[in-house]
Motif scaffolding. Structure first.
Motif, PDB file in Angstrom:
ATOM      1  N   SER A  27      -6.659  -3.223   3.901  1.00 34.97           N
ATOM      2  CA  SER A  27      -6.170  -2.819   2.585  1.00 34.97           C
ATOM      3  C   SER A  27      -6.231  -3.982   1.613  1.00 34.97           C
ATOM      4  N   LEU A  63      -3.405   0.966  -3.495  1.00 33.91           N
ATOM      5  CA  LEU A  63      -3.702   0.411  -2.178  1.00 33.91           C
ATOM      6  C   LEU A  63      -5.008   0.998  -1.643  1.00 33.91           C
ATOM      7  N   HIS A  72       1.172   0.249  -8.432  1.00 29.27           N
ATOM      8  CA  HIS A  72       0.402  -0.386  -7.371  1.00 29.27           C
ATOM      9  C   HIS A  72      -0.635   0.583  -6.843  1.00 29.27           C
ATOM     10  N   PHE A 123       0.893 -10.722  -1.292  1.00 24.08           N
ATOM     11  CA  PHE A 123      -0.375 -10.021  -1.141  1.00 24.08           C
ATOM     12  C   PHE A 123      -1.586 -10.773  -1.691  1.00 24.08           C
ATOM     13  N   THR A 182      -3.438  -8.530   3.805  1.00 26.54           N
ATOM     14  CA  THR A 182      -4.525  -7.838   3.110  1.00 26.54           C
ATOM     15  C   THR A 182      -5.863  -8.342   3.627  1.00 26.54           C
ATOM     16  N   TYR A 210       3.738   1.079   1.976  1.00 25.14           N
ATOM     17  CA  TYR A 210       2.585   0.242   2.322  1.00 25.14           C
ATOM     18  C   TYR A 210       2.102   0.546   3.736  1.00 25.14           C
ATOM     19  N   TRP A 211       3.049   0.557   4.687  1.00 26.01           N
ATOM     20  CA  TRP A 211       2.675   0.824   6.076  1.00 26.01           C
ATOM     21  C   TRP A 211       2.267   2.281   6.250  1.00 26.01           C
ATOM     22  N   SER A 270      -3.808  -4.552  -1.524  1.00 29.91           N
ATOM     23  CA  SER A 270      -2.707  -4.057  -2.352  1.00 29.91           C
ATOM     24  C   SER A 270      -2.727  -4.793  -3.677  1.00 29.91           C
ATOM     25  N   GLN A 284      -0.026   9.323  -1.516  1.00 29.50           N
ATOM     26  CA  GLN A 284       1.075   8.538  -0.975  1.00 29.50           C
ATOM     27  C   GLN A 284       2.161   9.418  -0.376  1.00 29.50           C
ATOM     28  N   HIS A 305      -1.395   3.028   5.478  1.00 30.03           N
ATOM     29  CA  HIS A 305      -2.354   2.644   6.510  1.00 30.03           C
ATOM     30  C   HIS A 305      -2.526   3.735   7.567  1.00 30.03           C
ATOM     31  N   HIS A 319       3.078  -8.934  -8.281  1.00 30.50           N
ATOM     32  CA  HIS A 319       2.510  -9.552  -7.081  1.00 30.50           C
ATOM     33  C   HIS A 319       2.234 -11.033  -7.278  1.00 30.50           C
TER      34      HIS A 319
END
Length: 483
Positions: A349, A393, A391, A90, A48, A337-338, A351, A269, A341, A429
């Motif tokens: 980012s 991001l 979550h 994170f 992050t 998550y990837w 998160s 997302q 991006h 997290h």
């Protein structure tokens, strides 16, 4: 209760102390001691926008006894100790703000015992969840906690991890039976035996689960296992709005349907998932669900969920019944998550997650989406919504000071929103460095003082992952301490 004085952070090691400690460690552990800049930076925060703060030394032990030796050498110099698993956290957990020694447990990856008849196993902290499940598969067993990343079991224990299966199987606190840990003075403690329940003394297991390495270095973990389900059915269903998807989730849980996973992804997302995983899902709020059980039970659960989804405007349900189809579907969710991006290449980012009572989930997510729009941010949302955890991001250009300020303000409001709804600043997290400032809003002062007292008792020199979880205590002069 008498307030304990604030524990001072250990001073940063001098160059001479680092050289001396490196020599002592190298004499004992040879090339398993590394001081190269690249390796040290890999052992600090990398995922992050939180600053990368590398340790001075990285060492790779292979046994509990070797961890004891490392801890004693560090304690003699008051050198900070930062346990390290795979580095997938994170919140800055692996950073070394004061330097010190990163204890990398990746070589401690043995399965020490499997007690199939008791549904438990004993593992070392460096083994990852995927490696453990590969080992267990032929025995018809699996470990259910799935945070997405192929994290180490030691890291998952230390951060009290959760994930996609938590709605049915619970979190790490529900699935860790005992831990063995090395304390700051080099002593080894084992928190419990293998019995499924005990009333013998304080529950030290739960104390170490979620302690984020601030109380000791975990070297063995006894885990609860489950039988691989006879039948598994998974699928996706789109909804006209975030509120409709959340409301369907709430009704599903309140109806007692034993859903194994129920995951939310918003429009942004889903767009990212389609681009990254080469899928063609409708770009609307969507629930990913999975059911475990017998063939008949799974069929009935899926039918009942389909009825609930339809009542809330859900579209047609797309089932993935073949193992390879389910794997592709859940891999796409785990890659969220990837994938996010890919919506803004080059952006950094942050998160972050919060968790609220499930009855407030729809309200919290809706308000969060409005905040994202008003703040002019790109911030996809995903969530383990079966237990009220989601979550966000935000993707941000670090060079844009105005955008950075908007993201910081958004994260602050997100946490305050969750706390106002009787939720928590982090569902899974952990606190690390970045959520530490919110603990005084979540916990009363007396609660934080009790935590500090525990920390001071087990780690009086404050060398175990200093600068994590607990914010500094307010300075109080001795004459105003009260009995």
């Amino acid at each position: 209760m008498t307030q304990a004085p604030q524990d001072a952070a250990p001073p940063r090691l001098s160059h001479e102390s680092i050289v001396s400690l490196t020599l002592d460690l190298s004499r004992r552990f040879g090339n398993r001691v590394v001081t190269s800049q690249a390796v040290r930076e890999q052992h600090a925060n990398t995922l992050t926008w939180t600053e990368n703060q590398p340790p001075d030394i990285v060492v790779y032990p292979e046994t509990t006894e070797e961890v004891v030796e490392i801890v004693k050498l560090c304690a003699a110099r008051r050198a900070p100790i930062i346990p390290f698993g795979t580095g997938t956290s994170f919140e800055g957990h692996t950073n070394a703000p004061l330097g010190g020694v990163s204890i990398d447990t990746s070589l401690m990856k043995r399965v020490l015992a499997v007690h199939a008849e008791d549904l438990d196993c004993v593992v070392e902290p460096g083994i990852t969840r995927k490696a453990l499940n590969e080992h267990l598969r032929d025995m018809g067993l699996f470990f259910p906690i799935d945070p997405g990343a192929d994290a180490s079991l030691g890291g998952m224990t230390s951060t009290r991890a959760s994930g996609t299966n938590a709605v049915r199987y619970g979190t790490m606190k529900d699935n860790v039976i005992a831990v063995t840990a090395v304390l700051a003075n080099g002593e080894v403690v084992k928190t419990a035996r293998r019995a499924r329940k005990s009333s013998a003394g304080y529950d030290l297991t739960r104390l170490f689960v979620g302690a984020e390495g601030t109380l000791g270095v975990i070297t063995e973990i006894t885990l609860r296992l489950h039988g691989i389900p006879e039948a598994i059915s998974a699928g996706v269903c789109s909804f006209p709005s975030i509120k409709a998807a959340c409301d369907a989730t709430i009704v599903t849980i309140q109806s007692g349907i034993p859903v194994a996973r129920i995951e939310l992804a918003d429009e942004a997302q889903i767009r990212a998932i389609n681009l990254y995983s080469k899928l063609d899902l409708p770009e609307r709020p969507m629930l990913f669900v999975e059911f475990h059980g017998t063939d008949q039970g799974v069929r009935e659960q899926a039918e009942r969920f389909g009825e609930i989804a339809a009542d809330h405007g859900g579209g047609s349900f797309e089932w993935a019944t073949k193992p390879e189809e389910r794997t592709r579907l859940w891999q796409a969710r785990h890659d969220a998550y990837w994938a996010a991006h890919a919506l803004r290449p080059g952006a950094k980012s942050i998160s972050t997650d919060v968790c609220v009572p499930i009855s407030r989930l729809a309200e919290c997510v809706e308000e969060t989406q409005r905040d994202i729009a008003e703040s002019r941010l790109l911030a996809p949302i995903v969530g383990h919504v079966g237990d009220g955890n989601f979550h966000v991001l935000p993707l941000v250009s670090i060079e844009d000071a105005d955008e950075v300020a908007r993201v910081e303000g958004f994260v602050k409001r997100l946490v305050e929103r969750a706390l106002a709804m009787e939720g928590t600043c982090t569902g899974e997290h952990g606190v690390g460095q970045t959520k530490m400032k919110y603990l005084p809003q979540e916990h009363p002062a007396a609660t934080l003082d009790a935590m500090r007292a525990i920390k001071a008792a087990l780690d009086p020199m404050n060398i175990m992952n200093p600068g994590k979880i607990l914010p500094p205590a307010p300075l109080v002069h001795p004459e105003v301490l009260t009995a």
